[in-house]
Structures are given as structure tokens and as C-alpha cells.
Write a protein that holds these residues in place. Structure first.
Motif: not given
Length: 226
Positions: A38-41, A46-49, A61-71, A77-79
Motif C-alpha cells: 500500500f505504500l508508494p515505491a 525511504l522507509l527501508v533506508g 528513534r529520537e532522530t529517525i522518527i522526526p526525520l521520517s515524518i519530515l520526509l 508507520l515509522i513508529a
């Protein structure tokens, strides 16, 4: 300090089978395949990265989560992804701890960590009464080194069973990841829609600075107590 002798560094249950090694990785593959339905390619890649970045130190997670949401990755999903990685990492450690101890360079460091940690906990027997809740809190805290791998080692030092450690890591991972993701998503929604990218970046930098200050304070306090 209660010791269970079920983790395998003392000759008990000391063989890691191919199934025990491969199942955590297979679960990660199934998770990625399900998300890819269901997720675009672009977001999937990006999620794999982000998953790779979370596994490889020093990012947490304190770095990955904000960066993922920003992107553009949805907060839930990232949580969910990071909480799942904590579970998979805890499962791998629970089943393959003896294998980790035999890995060159890594194994001796883990053994020294366990030995030093046991001495630290023996001097503070009151910590045993809080072992379950304490390990959940440790895993959920947004500090460097508070993930499933170190959490598994701490559980070993506390003499917890594999099931107890895996439960603590799973619960702590869910609490930590979803708490941060919800907080970041709430802050993002407070930023006006027309504020522009730079305003959003500035907000995330402020959040990152605050977390860094908290981490340094935590590290100084831990060092002073050891």
C-alpha cells in the motif's frame, strides 16, 4: 540477583540453529512486503533506508522518527516500523545470544559489558525489584544505546528469562516509538501550512537540540553513578 542460566553463555542452550538466525530476518522481509502493498515505491525505499539507519549506530528513534515524518512517512508507520525492529532485534538476541558472544570483537565487548553490569547491579540490589518496569523504561527512553540489543544484555544481567526480556523490549519499543511519533506529529501540526520548509527544519532542529541536551545530562548522571 536471580540467575536463570537460560541464555547460553554458560554452556546451556549454546547452539544457534539456522532457523533461529533466519526467522527475525524473514519477519522483517514479510513486514516490508506487507508495507509495500500500500505504500508508494518512493516512500517504501525511504522507509527501508530509515530501517537500515536505525539498525546501524549511532542514530536512534529520537532522530529517525522526526526525520521520517519530515520526509513524508506517516507518523504511525515509522513508529510501528521501529517498534517492530525492536521486537525483531530482541528476538534475535534471545535466540542467538551465544552466537553473538562468539563474534570476533563484538563477543568480548559484550562479555565485558555483562561482567561490569553484573558488578554494578550487585552493588544495588534494590534495582532487582524494578527489573521488569525498569527495563521497559530503559528501552523506551530516547537515548543512544537504549534499544533492543543493549536492552537484551541488561535483561541478561538482571537474570531475566528470554520471554521476559522480549516482552520488555516489545512493550518499551512500542511506548517509546509511538510516544515520540505522536509528539512530533503534534508539533508538526502546530506549524502553519504556509510556513515553508525552513520553518519546519528549524522546529526539528530545536527538538533535536533539546533531545541532545537531555541525552548529555542523562549520560553525565549515569557516569557519575557508575
Amino acid at each position: 540477583m536471580r540467575q536463570t542460566g537460560v541464555w547460553g553463555d554458560d554452556g546451556v542452550d549454546d547452539r544457534a540453529t539456522p532457523l533461529a538466525i533466519s526467522v527475525p530476518f524473514l519477519l522483517c522481509g514479510v513486514f516490508l512486503a506487507a508495507v509495500g502493498l500500500f505504500l508508494p515505491a518512493e516512500q517504501w525505499l525511504l522507509l527501508v533506508g530509515m530501517m537500515v539507519a536505525y539498525i546501524v549506530p549511532p542514530l536512534g528513534r529520537e532522530t529517525i522518527i522526526p526525520l521520517s515524518i519530515l520526509l513524508g512517512i506517516p507518523w504511525w508507520l515509522i513508529a510501528l516500523t521501529l517498534a517492530f525492529l525492536d521486537f525483531a532485534g530482541g528476538l534475535f538476541m534471545a535466540w542467538n545470544f551465544p552466537l553473538v558472544l562468539r563474534v570476533p570483537y563484538v563477543g568480548p565487548r559484550v562479555r565485558r559489558f555483562v561482567t561490569a553490569g553484573r558488578a554494578y547491579l550487585d552493588r544495588r540490589p534494590w534495582l532487582e525489584r524494578l527489573y521488569f518496569v525498569g527495563l521497559i523504561a530503559f528501552v523506551s527512553l530516547p537515548f543512544d544505546g537504549s534499544g533492543s540489543i543493549v536492552g537484551s544484555i541488561l535483561g541478561r544481567m538482571l537474570g531475566m528469562t528470554k520471554t521476559e526480556v522480549l516482552s520488555c523490549i516489545t512493550i518499551g519499543g512500542i511506548i517509546g516509538s509511538f510516544t515520540i511519533a505522536l509528539g512530533i506529529d503534534y508539533i508538526v501540526n502546530l506549524v502553519p501550512a504556509g510556513a515553508g520548509t525552513w520553518v519546519s527544519v528549524a522546529v526539528f532542529l530545536l527538538i533535536g537540540t533539546a533531545l541532545l541536551v537531555m541525552y548529555r545530562s542523562y549520560s553525565r548522571g549515569w557516569g557519575a553513578n557508575t
